[in-house]
Design a protein around this motif. Structure first.
Motif, PDB file in Angstrom:
ATOM      1  N   MET A   1       0.799  -1.222   0.000  1.00 30.17           N
ATOM      2  CA  MET A   1       0.000   0.000   0.000  1.00 30.17           C
ATOM      3  C   MET A   1       0.831   1.270   0.000  1.00 30.17           C
ATOM      4  O   MET A   1       0.306   2.360  -0.221  1.00 30.17           O
ATOM      5  CB  MET A   1      -0.923   0.005   1.232  1.00 30.17           C
ATOM      6  N   LEU A   2       2.134   1.132   0.236  1.00 31.09           N
ATOM      7  CA  LEU A   2       2.998   2.301   0.340  1.00 31.09           C
ATOM      8  C   LEU A   2       3.123   3.021  -1.000  1.00 31.09           C
ATOM      9  O   LEU A   2       3.360   2.402  -2.035  1.00 31.09           O
ATOM     10  CB  LEU A   2       4.388   1.859   0.814  1.00 31.09           C
ATOM     11  N   THR A   3       2.964   4.346  -0.969  1.00 31.99           N
ATOM     12  CA  THR A   3       3.115   5.140  -2.194  1.00 31.99           C
ATOM     13  C   THR A   3       4.239   6.163  -2.092  1.00 31.99           C
ATOM     14  O   THR A   3       4.623   6.755  -3.085  1.00 31.99           O
ATOM     15  CB  THR A   3       1.797   5.876  -2.523  1.00 31.99           C
TER      16      THR A   3
ATOM     17  N   SER B   1       3.188   8.167   2.801  1.00 24.64           N
ATOM     18  CA  SER B   1       1.906   8.192   2.097  1.00 24.64           C
ATOM     19  C   SER B   1       1.556   6.765   1.667  1.00 24.64           C
ATOM     20  O   SER B   1       2.431   6.008   1.239  1.00 24.64           O
ATOM     21  CB  SER B   1       1.956   9.120   0.881  1.00 24.64           C
ATOM     22  N   PHE B   2       0.277   6.419   1.817  1.00 30.60           N
ATOM     23  CA  PHE B   2      -0.150   5.067   1.442  1.00 30.60           C
ATOM     24  C   PHE B   2      -1.635   5.070   1.116  1.00 30.60           C
ATOM     25  O   PHE B   2      -2.371   6.000   1.463  1.00 30.60           O
ATOM     26  CB  PHE B   2       0.165   4.061   2.558  1.00 30.60           C
TER      27      PHE B   2
ATOM     28  N   SER C   1     -14.430   1.005   0.278  1.00 26.17           N
ATOM     29  CA  SER C   1     -13.874   2.236   0.839  1.00 26.17           C
ATOM     30  C   SER C   1     -12.386   2.289   0.525  1.00 26.17           C
ATOM     31  O   SER C   1     -11.641   1.379   0.882  1.00 26.17           O
ATOM     32  CB  SER C   1     -14.101   2.292   2.352  1.00 26.17           C
ATOM     33  N   VAL C   2     -11.952   3.335  -0.173  1.00 22.26           N
ATOM     34  CA  VAL C   2     -10.536   3.539  -0.520  1.00 22.26           C
ATOM     35  C   VAL C   2     -10.072   4.823   0.168  1.00 22.26           C
ATOM     36  O   VAL C   2     -10.677   5.883  -0.016  1.00 22.26           O
ATOM     37  CB  VAL C   2     -10.319   3.652  -2.036  1.00 22.26           C
ATOM     38  N   THR C   3      -9.008   4.725   0.980  1.00 18.67           N
ATOM     39  CA  THR C   3      -8.506   5.874   1.730  1.00 18.67           C
ATOM     40  C   THR C   3      -7.060   6.158   1.364  1.00 18.67           C
ATOM     41  O   THR C   3      -6.203   5.274   1.462  1.00 18.67           O
ATOM     42  CB  THR C   3      -8.606   5.631   3.244  1.00 18.67           C
ATOM     43  N   ASP C   4      -6.800   7.384   0.922  1.00 17.54           N
ATOM     44  CA  ASP C   4      -5.429   7.851   0.675  1.00 17.54           C
ATOM     45  C   ASP C   4      -4.991   8.690   1.871  1.00 17.54           C
ATOM     46  O   ASP C   4      -5.659   9.667   2.234  1.00 17.54           O
ATOM     47  CB  ASP C   4      -5.367   8.688  -0.597  1.00 17.54           C
ATOM     48  N   THR C   5      -3.867   8.327   2.457  1.00 16.81           N
ATOM     49  CA  THR C   5      -3.354   9.002   3.649  1.00 16.81           C
ATOM     50  C   THR C   5      -1.961   9.537   3.381  1.00 16.81           C
ATOM     51  O   THR C   5      -1.109   8.826   2.848  1.00 16.81           O
ATOM     52  CB  THR C   5      -3.304   8.038   4.846  1.00 16.81           C
ATOM     53  N   GLU C   6      -1.745  10.792   3.759  1.00 17.32           N
ATOM     54  CA  GLU C   6      -0.405  11.393   3.698  1.00 17.32           C
ATOM     55  C   GLU C   6      -0.107  12.008   5.054  1.00 17.32           C
ATOM     56  O   GLU C   6      -0.959  12.679   5.642  1.00 17.32           O
ATOM     57  CB  GLU C   6      -0.315  12.462   2.602  1.00 17.32           C
ATOM     58  N   GLN C   7       1.124  11.777   5.531  1.00 20.72           N
ATOM     59  CA  GLN C   7       1.518  12.289   6.838  1.00 20.72           C
ATOM     60  C   GLN C   7       2.975  12.734   6.782  1.00 20.72           C
ATOM     61  O   GLN C   7       3.848  11.970   6.377  1.00 20.72           O
ATOM     62  CB  GLN C   7       1.339  11.204   7.896  1.00 20.72           C
ATOM     63  N   THR C   8       3.230  13.977   7.178  1.00 24.81           N
ATOM     64  CA  THR C   8       4.579  14.514   7.229  1.00 24.81           C
ATOM     65  C   THR C   8       4.833  15.093   8.609  1.00 24.81           C
ATOM     66  O   THR C   8       4.044  15.909   9.099  1.00 24.81           O
ATOM     67  CB  THR C   8       4.785  15.606   6.170  1.00 24.81           C
ATOM     68  N   LEU C   9       5.919  14.650   9.236  1.00 21.68           N
ATOM     69  CA  LEU C   9       6.333  15.156  10.543  1.00 21.68           C
ATOM     70  C   LEU C   9       7.665  15.873  10.382  1.00 21.68           C
ATOM     71  O   LEU C   9       8.630  15.291   9.863  1.00 21.68           O
ATOM     72  CB  LEU C   9       6.494  14.028  11.563  1.00 21.68           C
ATOM     73  N   PHE C  10       7.717  17.131  10.816  1.00 19.30           N
ATOM     74  CA  PHE C  10       8.964  17.895  10.807  1.00 19.30           C
ATOM     75  C   PHE C  10       9.283  18.322  12.229  1.00 19.30           C
ATOM     76  O   PHE C  10       8.487  19.015  12.873  1.00 19.30           O
ATOM     77  CB  PHE C  10       8.848  19.127   9.904  1.00 19.30           C
ATOM     78  N   ASP C  11      10.423  17.866  12.736  1.00 15.31           N
ATOM     79  CA  ASP C  11      10.847  18.181  14.099  1.00 15.31           C
ATOM     80  C   ASP C  11      11.982  19.199  14.078  1.00 15.31           C
ATOM     81  O   ASP C  11      12.906  19.100  13.254  1.00 15.31           O
ATOM     82  CB  ASP C  11      11.345  16.928  14.822  1.00 15.31           C
ATOM     83  N   LEU C  12      11.925  20.143  15.003  1.00 14.10           N
ATOM     84  CA  LEU C  12      12.995  21.127  15.180  1.00 14.10           C
ATOM     85  C   LEU C  12      13.169  21.344  16.676  1.00 14.10           C
ATOM     86  O   LEU C  12      12.198  21.663  17.374  1.00 14.10           O
ATOM     87  CB  LEU C  12      12.651  22.439  14.480  1.00 14.10           C
ATOM     88  N   ALA C  13      14.407  21.161  17.179  1.00  8.11           N
ATOM     89  CA  ALA C  13      14.603  21.219  18.624  1.00  8.11           C
ATOM     90  C   ALA C  13      16.015  21.677  18.977  1.00  8.11           C
ATOM     91  O   ALA C  13      16.969  21.459  18.214  1.00  8.11           O
ATOM     92  CB  ALA C  13      14.348  19.843  19.246  1.00  8.11           C
ATOM     93  N   LEU C  14      16.119  22.293  20.142  1.00  7.40           N
ATOM     94  CA  LEU C  14      17.408  22.595  20.753  1.00  7.40           C
ATOM     95  C   LEU C  14      17.834  21.394  21.589  1.00  7.40           C
ATOM     96  O   LEU C  14      16.985  20.726  22.207  1.00  7.40           O
ATOM     97  CB  LEU C  14      17.304  23.836  21.640  1.00  7.40           C
TER      98      LEU C  14
ATOM     99  N   LEU D   1      -6.388  13.121   4.675  1.00  9.24           N
ATOM    100  CA  LEU D   1      -7.124  11.881   4.458  1.00  9.24           C
ATOM    101  C   LEU D   1      -8.140  12.105   3.349  1.00  9.24           C
ATOM    102  O   LEU D   1      -8.860  13.098   3.359  1.00  9.24           O
ATOM    103  CB  LEU D   1      -7.843  11.449   5.738  1.00  9.24           C
ATOM    104  N   ASP D   2      -8.183  11.190   2.415  1.00 11.66           N
ATOM    105  CA  ASP D   2      -9.136  11.281   1.304  1.00 11.66           C
ATOM    106  C   ASP D   2      -9.825   9.924   1.181  1.00 11.66           C
ATOM    107  O   ASP D   2      -9.210   8.945   0.776  1.00 11.66           O
ATOM    108  CB  ASP D   2      -8.407  11.643   0.010  1.00 11.66           C
ATOM    109  N   MET D   3     -11.107   9.879   1.552  1.00  8.98           N
ATOM    110  CA  MET D   3     -11.859   8.623   1.523  1.00  8.98           C
ATOM    111  C   MET D   3     -12.864   8.637   0.382  1.00  8.98           C
ATOM    112  O   MET D   3     -13.662   9.564   0.265  1.00  8.98           O
ATOM    113  CB  MET D   3     -12.583   8.411   2.853  1.00  8.98           C
ATOM    114  N   ASP D   4     -12.803   7.608  -0.455  1.00 10.69           N
ATOM    115  CA  ASP D   4     -13.720   7.472  -1.578  1.00 10.69           C
ATOM    116  C   ASP D   4     -14.576   6.224  -1.356  1.00 10.69           C
ATOM    117  O   ASP D   4     -14.048   5.117  -1.216  1.00 10.69           O
ATOM    118  CB  ASP D   4     -12.948   7.355  -2.895  1.00 10.69           C
ATOM    119  N   VAL D   5     -15.890   6.398  -1.323  1.00  8.70           N
ATOM    120  CA  VAL D   5     -16.816   5.304  -1.054  1.00  8.70           C
ATOM    121  C   VAL D   5     -17.622   5.019  -2.311  1.00  8.70           C
ATOM    122  O   VAL D   5     -18.159   5.936  -2.943  1.00  8.70           O
ATOM    123  CB  VAL D   5     -17.766   5.665   0.109  1.00  8.70           C
TER     124      VAL D   5
END
Length: 290
Positions: free
Chosen positions: A55-57, A81-82, A118-131, A163-167
């Motif tokens: 499922m990985l895109t 994204s998957f 049900s088809v769900t496209d998911t994208e997730q981005t995490l950006f960390d910034l720290a001292l 999240l994008d869900m298509d039914v």
């Protein structure tokens, strides 16, 4: 005459130098549990590694840190994204369509039964910034056996998720016991299909500890946590990772670890959000420039 520089002076000079760490890694989740909520419609899935790879895109994971003396700045980027697809036998959705020909289908939540995809496209981005602040020895691919290094950090985590869900309903689907016309079915499919996007910032704290088992071998433990429920009804993310690293020369090392990752978010109204827990193997490469 030049006086010799003792070992303590060399250590102090090295400790005040500027160092750059660059890391790239891959995460292979052996098990993933996820739940998606869009407009109060909930889908849940449990996936193994083969499912995730199918499922990985898109995926990218990396970190960079700059340290001068004991203080530093670090940043990390994780993108995933998957696409998931499932067949369900029942569905609930709020129906905004006024159906004069079907008085049993008013403007309220309706129940559908049959073959529903049900088809769900998911994208997730995490950006960390720290001292960050280091205690103990300098982290290097090769360290004196028994040396211990501890890094604590605090900063922010920016999360961008969509999240994008298509039914889609098949011919055998009934709505409140009624077999709908093709036109009405398309209208209900359109209403049941949802898109959600949100960007938010979490406070972030964490640490990592390294213990030199030998000149080339190290054991490490890393943890971080963000969110603490500040930006939604539920808002939390966190990672625990423990593993071993082996030196590839004086400036690079390879690592193998076990990682657990969890994220949960839902809006204040509780109608939209998602959660995911993953555990599996992580492999990384780290380079030191000093």
């Amino acid at each position: 005459m030049t006086l010799p520089v003792n070992a303590e002076d060399n250590t102090k000079q090295s400790d005040n130098n500027t160092r750059l760490y660059v890391e790239a890694y891959g995460f292979f989740p052996l098990e993933t549990h996820s739940k998606t909520t869009l407009n109060n419609n909930i889908t849940s899935e449990t996936l193994d590694l083969n499912d995730v790879l199918d499922m990985l895109t898109g995926v990218f994971s990396g970190k960079v840190a700059v340290e001068k003396g004991r203080f530093g700045l670090q940043a990390g980027l994780d993108h995933l994204s998957f696409r998931t697809s499932e067949m369900v036998s029942s569905w609930q959705s709020s129906n905004p369509i006024q159906n004069e020909s079907h008085p049993r289908l008013p403007q309220r939540r309706i129940n559908s039964e049959g073959s529903i995809k049900s088809v769900t496209d998911t994208e997730q981005t995490l950006f960390d910034l720290a001292l960050r602040y280091r205690g103990g020895a300098i982290q290097k691919p090769r360290m004196t056996p028994g040396a211990v290094s501890f890094v604590g950090f605090a900063g922010m985590r920016l999360i961008d998720a969509s999240l994008d869900m298509d039914v889609s309903f098949k011919d055998d689907v009934t709505v409140e016991g009624i077999l709908p016309s093709h036109k009405l079915r398309r209208e209900i499919e359109s209403e049941a299909s949802e898109t959600w996007h949100n960007t938010w910032v979490q406070p972030l704290i964490g640490m990592n500890t390294t213990v030199a088992l030998g000149e080339d071998w190290q054991a490490f433990l890393a943890m971080d946590a963000g969110g603490f429920g500040l930006n939604g009804k539920h808002d939390l993310s966190g990672t625990i990772e423990a593993g071993l690293a082996y030196a590839l020369g004086n400036s690079a090392q390879i690592s193998l670890a076990y990682r657990y990752f969890e994220i949960e978010y839902s809006a204040h109204n509780g109608r939209n959000g998602y959660s995911s827990t993953q555990n599996g193997v992580s492999m990384g490469f780290c380079w030191l420039f000093d």
